[in-house]
Scaffold this motif. Structure first.
Motif, PDB file in Angstrom:
ATOM      1  N   ILE A  58      34.466 -12.372  48.395  1.00 42.84           N
ATOM      2  CA  ILE A  58      35.036 -11.520  47.738  1.00 42.84           C
ATOM      3  C   ILE A  58      33.772 -10.387  46.911  1.00 42.84           C
ATOM      4  N   ALA A  59      33.180 -11.706  45.839  1.00 40.36           N
ATOM      5  CA  ALA A  59      32.436 -11.583  45.250  1.00 40.36           C
ATOM      6  C   ALA A  59      31.098 -10.814  45.863  1.00 40.36           C
ATOM      7  N   VAL A  60      30.371 -11.656  46.615  1.00 37.19           N
ATOM      8  CA  VAL A  60      29.468 -10.887  46.718  1.00 37.19           C
ATOM      9  C   VAL A  60      29.645 -10.095  47.721  1.00 37.19           C
ATOM     10  N   GLN A  61      30.828  -9.400  48.174  1.00 33.18           N
ATOM     11  CA  GLN A  61      31.027  -8.124  48.864  1.00 33.18           C
ATOM     12  C   GLN A  61      30.748  -7.200  47.755  1.00 33.18           C
ATOM     13  N   GLN A  62      31.489  -7.573  46.391  1.00 29.74           N
ATOM     14  CA  GLN A  62      31.600  -6.009  45.195  1.00 29.74           C
ATOM     15  C   GLN A  62      30.426  -6.540  44.527  1.00 29.74           C
ATOM     16  N   ILE A  63      29.724  -6.873  44.346  1.00 27.87           N
ATOM     17  CA  ILE A  63      28.380  -7.625  43.654  1.00 27.87           C
ATOM     18  C   ILE A  63      26.864  -6.172  44.995  1.00 27.87           C
ATOM     19  N   SER A  64      27.303  -6.586  46.229  1.00 26.79           N
ATOM     20  CA  SER A  64      25.966  -6.183  46.677  1.00 26.79           C
ATOM     21  C   SER A  64      26.988  -4.318  46.369  1.00 26.79           C
ATOM     22  N   VAL A  75      29.090  -5.447  38.811  1.00 22.89           N
ATOM     23  CA  VAL A  75      28.600  -6.747  39.608  1.00 22.89           C
ATOM     24  C   VAL A  75      29.009  -7.944  38.087  1.00 22.89           C
ATOM     25  N   VAL A  76      29.267  -8.071  36.959  1.00 21.61           N
ATOM     26  CA  VAL A  76      28.728  -8.854  35.986  1.00 21.61           C
ATOM     27  C   VAL A  76      30.248  -8.999  35.806  1.00 21.61           C
ATOM     28  N   ARG A  77      31.912  -8.257  36.305  1.00 23.15           N
ATOM     29  CA  ARG A  77      32.878  -7.875  36.446  1.00 23.15           C
ATOM     30  C   ARG A  77      33.343  -9.218  37.722  1.00 23.15           C
ATOM     31  N   ALA A  78      32.509  -9.443  38.725  1.00 27.57           N
ATOM     32  CA  ALA A  78      32.872  -9.732  40.078  1.00 27.57           C
ATOM     33  C   ALA A  78      31.744 -11.291  40.295  1.00 27.57           C
ATOM     34  N   LYS A  80      31.714 -13.019  37.470  1.00 27.84           N
ATOM     35  CA  LYS A  80      32.002 -13.650  36.265  1.00 27.84           C
ATOM     36  C   LYS A  80      33.164 -14.352  37.093  1.00 27.84           C
ATOM     37  N   LYS A  81      33.863 -14.064  38.001  1.00 23.22           N
ATOM     38  CA  LYS A  81      35.071 -14.220  38.321  1.00 23.22           C
ATOM     39  C   LYS A  81      35.328 -16.051  40.145  1.00 23.22           C
ATOM     40  N   VAL A  82      33.916 -16.019  39.354  1.00 16.05           N
ATOM     41  CA  VAL A  82      33.197 -17.099  40.528  1.00 16.05           C
ATOM     42  C   VAL A  82      33.336 -17.742  39.799  1.00 16.05           C
ATOM     43  N   GLY A  83      32.306 -17.431  38.545  1.00 16.74           N
ATOM     44  CA  GLY A  83      31.352 -18.967  37.745  1.00 16.74           C
ATOM     45  C   GLY A  83      32.362 -20.126  37.616  1.00 16.74           C
ATOM     46  N   SER A  84      31.706 -20.745  36.727  1.00 16.26           N
ATOM     47  CA  SER A  84      31.980 -22.178  37.106  1.00 16.26           C
ATOM     48  C   SER A  84      33.297 -22.505  35.826  1.00 16.26           C
ATOM     49  N   GLY A  85      33.791 -21.025  35.050  1.00 16.56           N
ATOM     50  CA  GLY A  85      35.303 -20.837  35.109  1.00 16.56           C
ATOM     51  C   GLY A  85      36.747 -21.619  35.561  1.00 16.56           C
ATOM     52  N   THR A 109      26.390 -23.283  42.770  1.00 17.46           N
ATOM     53  CA  THR A 109      26.945 -21.965  43.571  1.00 17.46           C
ATOM     54  C   THR A 109      27.573 -21.185  42.641  1.00 17.46           C
ATOM     55  N   HIS A 110      28.840 -22.241  41.741  1.00 14.65           N
ATOM     56  CA  HIS A 110      29.248 -21.388  40.725  1.00 14.65           C
ATOM     57  C   HIS A 110      28.522 -21.324  39.354  1.00 14.65           C
ATOM     58  N   LYS A 111      27.338 -21.773  39.009  1.00 18.87           N
ATOM     59  CA  LYS A 111      26.343 -21.822  38.217  1.00 18.87           C
ATOM     60  C   LYS A 111      25.750 -21.177  38.931  1.00 18.87           C
ATOM     61  N   ALA A 112      25.058 -20.543  39.620  1.00 19.27           N
ATOM     62  CA  ALA A 112      24.268 -19.145  40.021  1.00 19.27           C
ATOM     63  C   ALA A 112      24.873 -18.068  38.985  1.00 19.27           C
ATOM     64  N   PHE A 113      26.825 -18.425  39.751  1.00 22.06           N
ATOM     65  CA  PHE A 113      27.213 -16.885  39.423  1.00 22.06           C
ATOM     66  C   PHE A 113      27.290 -16.694  37.999  1.00 22.06           C
ATOM     67  N   ASP A 114      27.597 -17.399  37.858  1.00 22.10           N
ATOM     68  CA  ASP A 114      26.856 -17.218  35.773  1.00 22.10           C
ATOM     69  C   ASP A 114      26.630 -17.102  35.504  1.00 22.10           C
ATOM     70  N   GLN A 115      25.046 -17.243  35.911  1.00 20.87           N
ATOM     71  CA  GLN A 115      23.784 -16.289  35.323  1.00 20.87           C
ATOM     72  C   GLN A 115      23.461 -15.161  36.002  1.00 20.87           C
ATOM     73  N   MET A 116      24.565 -15.025  37.226  1.00 22.68           N
ATOM     74  CA  MET A 116      24.375 -13.735  37.651  1.00 22.68           C
ATOM     75  C   MET A 116      24.678 -12.514  36.789  1.00 22.68           C
ATOM     76  N   ALA A 117      26.125 -13.715  35.791  1.00 20.46           N
ATOM     77  CA  ALA A 117      27.289 -11.853  35.051  1.00 20.46           C
ATOM     78  C   ALA A 117      25.988 -12.290  34.284  1.00 20.46           C
ATOM     79  N   MET A 118      25.425 -13.254  33.186  1.00 24.22           N
ATOM     80  CA  MET A 118      24.896 -13.096  32.137  1.00 24.22           C
ATOM     81  C   MET A 118      23.490 -12.157  31.787  1.00 24.22           C
ATOM     82  N   ASP A 119      23.037 -12.397  33.282  1.00 21.31           N
ATOM     83  CA  ASP A 119      22.136 -11.579  33.164  1.00 21.31           C
ATOM     84  C   ASP A 119      22.400  -9.919  33.869  1.00 21.31           C
ATOM     85  N   ALA A 120      23.371 -10.017  34.163  1.00 21.94           N
ATOM     86  CA  ALA A 120      23.177  -8.507  34.767  1.00 21.94           C
ATOM     87  C   ALA A 120      23.791  -8.070  32.968  1.00 21.94           C
ATOM     88  N   GLU A 121      24.572  -8.422  32.528  1.00 27.90           N
ATOM     89  CA  GLU A 121      24.603  -7.834  31.079  1.00 27.90           C
ATOM     90  C   GLU A 121      23.959  -7.346  30.529  1.00 27.90           C
TER      91      GLU A 121
END
Ligand code: HEC
Length: 150
Positions: A58-64, A75-78, A80-85, A109-121
């Motif tokens: 779902i995250a990949v689809q929403q990010i794309s 992108v940030v919202r999607a 974050k949902k699959v980040g390390s949290g 993979t979870h960490k990479a989504f954290d980084q993506m959320a941070m960078d996109a923000e």
């Protein structure tokens, strides 16, 4: 007496390293007929893992979609949902049954989504998000090529 102490110490060390090997490195696995490694899970652990996986997709689809619309908020919202949290909710048993290599791929993979959320923000750069997504996807396909559940 001293010798008995040493023998006991050796036995305990062997047991401890055996347990550590099983719990940390090898996990609970067997070889699948198709050559992949089956991670042997309880139904509830398998449900948890597959639910987490569907959330990844779902995250990949929403990010794309966010990249196409240049919508970095989506992108940030999607991401974050699959980040390390997410990891706080992983059942302890599931962690112990996953081989170390699989745990590493899941964690990164979870960490990479954290980084993506941070960078996109912070950067708001969709090209950067796209290249991060293209770095994450090979980990998804690599893990699927190596492991299945059972
Ligand atoms: C740690 C290894 C690992 C990583 C990393 C991983 N997966 Fe999975 N995934 C699995 C396993 C194991 C299964 C179960 C496959 C089976 O039993 O045949 C699975 C299943 C799935 C499923 C099917 C879910 C269902 O309900 O049947 C989807 C969708 C999925 N993964 C998407 C992804 C996406 C997208 C990524 C990357 C963002 C990803 N996975 C990363 C291990 C992984």
């Amino acid at each position: 007496m001293a010798r008995l102490g040493w023998i006991l110490f050796l036995i305990m060390t062997l047991i401890a390293s055996g347990l550590a090997y099983k719990f940390i490195i090898s996990g609970e696995t067997e070889v699948a007929p198709d050559g992949r490694t089956t991670i042997l899970l309880e139904d509830s652990e398998r449900d948890f893992l597959l639910h987490e996986m569907r959330n990844f997709l779902i995250a990949v689809q929403q990010i794309s979609e966010g990249i196409e619309k240049d919508d970095m908020t989506q992108v940030v919202r999607a991401a974050k949902k699959v980040g390390s949290g997410d990891l706080a909710h992983v059942p302890a048993g599931l962690m112990g049954k996953m081989p170390l290599a699989a745990k590493k791929m899941g964690l990164s993979t979870h960490k990479a989504f954290d980084q993506m959320a941070m960078d996109a923000e912070q950067l708001g750069d969709k090209e950067h998000v796209l290249s991060q997504l293209n770095q994450i996807l090979p980990t998804c396909t690599a893990c699927h090529a190596l492991y299945k559940t059972g």
